[in-house]
Design an enzyme around this catalytic site. Structure first.
Site, short mmCIF file in Angstrom:
data_model
loop_
_atom_site.label_atom_id
_atom_site.label_comp_id
_atom_site.label_asym_id
_atom_site.label_seq_id
_atom_site.Cartn_x
_atom_site.Cartn_y
_atom_site.Cartn_z
N GLY A 14 44.43 51.42 29.20
CA GLY A 14 43.16 52.10 29.16
C GLY A 14 42.60 51.89 27.73
O GLY A 14 41.79 52.74 27.47
N ASN A 16 40.44 49.75 26.72
CA ASN A 16 38.93 49.48 27.13
C ASN A 16 38.24 50.57 27.47
O ASN A 16 37.11 50.76 27.25
CB ASN A 16 38.94 48.10 28.02
CG ASN A 16 39.18 46.96 27.29
OD1 ASN A 16 38.13 46.33 26.34
ND2 ASN A 16 40.29 46.28 27.46
N MET A 88 44.62 46.38 38.11
CA MET A 88 45.41 44.79 38.37
C MET A 88 45.29 44.83 40.05
O MET A 88 46.14 44.04 40.35
CB MET A 88 46.98 45.06 38.07
CG MET A 88 46.83 45.41 36.64
SD MET A 88 46.24 43.73 35.72
CE MET A 88 47.48 42.65 36.33
N ASN A 105 33.81 43.06 35.21
CA ASN A 105 35.56 43.16 34.64
C ASN A 105 35.40 42.77 33.35
O ASN A 105 34.62 41.75 33.00
CB ASN A 105 36.17 42.36 35.80
CG ASN A 105 37.57 42.09 35.16
OD1 ASN A 105 38.19 43.26 34.89
ND2 ASN A 105 38.08 40.81 35.38
N HIS A 107 37.88 40.17 31.05
CA HIS A 107 39.21 39.08 31.41
C HIS A 107 39.56 38.46 30.03
O HIS A 107 38.66 38.16 28.99
CB HIS A 107 38.55 38.08 32.12
CG HIS A 107 39.74 37.13 32.42
ND1 HIS A 107 41.04 37.28 33.10
CD2 HIS A 107 40.13 35.71 31.69
CE1 HIS A 107 41.82 36.28 33.13
NE2 HIS A 107 41.24 35.41 32.30
N ASP A 143 38.30 36.07 38.88
CA ASP A 143 37.68 35.58 37.75
C ASP A 143 36.62 34.90 37.64
O ASP A 143 36.44 34.01 36.65
CB ASP A 143 38.78 35.28 36.50
CG ASP A 143 39.89 36.06 36.36
OD1 ASP A 143 39.55 37.53 36.31
OD2 ASP A 143 41.14 35.79 36.20
N LEU A 169 40.68 43.70 20.08
CA LEU A 169 39.71 44.20 19.23
C LEU A 169 38.36 43.89 19.53
O LEU A 169 37.39 44.62 19.56
CB LEU A 169 40.37 43.78 17.80
CG LEU A 169 40.28 44.79 16.76
CD1 LEU A 169 41.12 45.92 16.84
CD2 LEU A 169 40.42 43.81 15.48
C1 GRF Z 1 42.67 43.66 28.89
O1 GRF Z 1 43.39 42.65 27.88
C2 GRF Z 1 41.70 43.21 29.64
O2 GRF Z 1 41.31 41.85 29.34
C3 GRF Z 1 42.51 42.66 30.81
O3 GRF Z 1 43.47 43.61 30.96
C4 GRF Z 1 43.71 44.30 29.64
C5 GRF Z 1 43.67 45.75 29.64
O4 GRF Z 1 43.94 46.33 28.74
N1 GRF Z 1 41.88 42.59 32.38
P1 GRF Z 1 43.60 47.92 28.56
O5 GRF Z 1 44.19 48.56 29.68
O6 GRF Z 1 42.15 48.25 28.27
O7 GRF Z 1 44.20 48.32 27.28
#
Ligand code: GRF
Length: 186
Positions: A14, A16, A88, A105, A107, A143, A169
């Site tokens: 989480g 992001n 996922m 999304n 990626h 994707d 980052l």
């Molecule tokens: C990220 O690297 C994103 O690109 C991929 O899954 C990861 C999720 O990271 N789809 P987080 O759960 O947001 O830390």
């Protein structure tokens, strides 16, 4: 400004989600995070929904039940935009049809390079000098939807965790920039 109503789908860490929530507190950010949905009851990211007092639902069930319950919640919450952030599960054609053009999304590669999993392993194996992340619309191809924004990252290490760290980052900035771009608020 009336903000659009967004829901973030997570399955794991989480980070992001956390970044989008923080950026969305800017009054000029076009979107408010009204709901978080996790398909994994153990997802660390649920913590951020709690910390920032955002309603969340954990629907840790097989696909059709997950989608049925989720669609109901999205409707009840009048959700305009779905942001997948480390989510996922592959969404069904029917689900994608209902929210056509409204699911995005992030990626961890510069699409169309390295679709699918293990992107950091792949860039290291190929001795690439740079990689990055991509925010894109979600369609039926893995994707494969229209690209909204890419951010490039120089590779300075051949340790997977280090590459992941530098890409993530940038992800934390890229996701919100992409959301602004969608609504022309950049
Ligand atoms: C990220 O690297 C994103 O690109 C991929 O899954 C990861 C999720 O990271 N789809 P987080 O759960 O947001 O830390």
């Amino acid at each position: 400004m009336v903000k659009k109503r967004a829901c973030v789908f997570i399955s794991g860490n989480g980070s992001n989600l956390k970044a989008i929530i923080k950026n969305s507190r800017d009054p000029n950010f076009p979107v408010k995070i009204n709901l978080v949905i996790s398909n994994n009851k153990k997802a660390f990211g649920i913590k951020y929904a709690k910390i920032f007092s955002i309603p969340y639902n954990i629907i840790d069930e097989e696909k059709s039940k997950f989608e049925h319950k989720t669609l109901k919640l999205l409707e009840e919450n009048k959700i305009d935009l779905i942001c997948l952030a480390g989510f996922m599960k592959i969404l069904s054609k029917n689900f994608l049809r209902v929210f056509k053009g409204k699911i995005i999304n992030i990626h961890p590669s510069l699409l169309p390079r390295y679709k699918g999993l293990n992107t950091f392993k792949k860039v290291i194996k190929n001795k690439d000098n740079f990689t990055g992340c991509t925010v894109h619309y979600v369609n039926e191809k893995l994707d494969g939807g229209k690209i909204i924004l890419k951010k490039r990252v120089e590779i300075k290490s051949n340790v997977e965790e280090m590459v992941k760290k530098s890409v993530q980052l940038q992800e934390h900035k890229a996701y919100s920039i992409a959301i602004r771009k969608i609504y022309n608020k950049n």
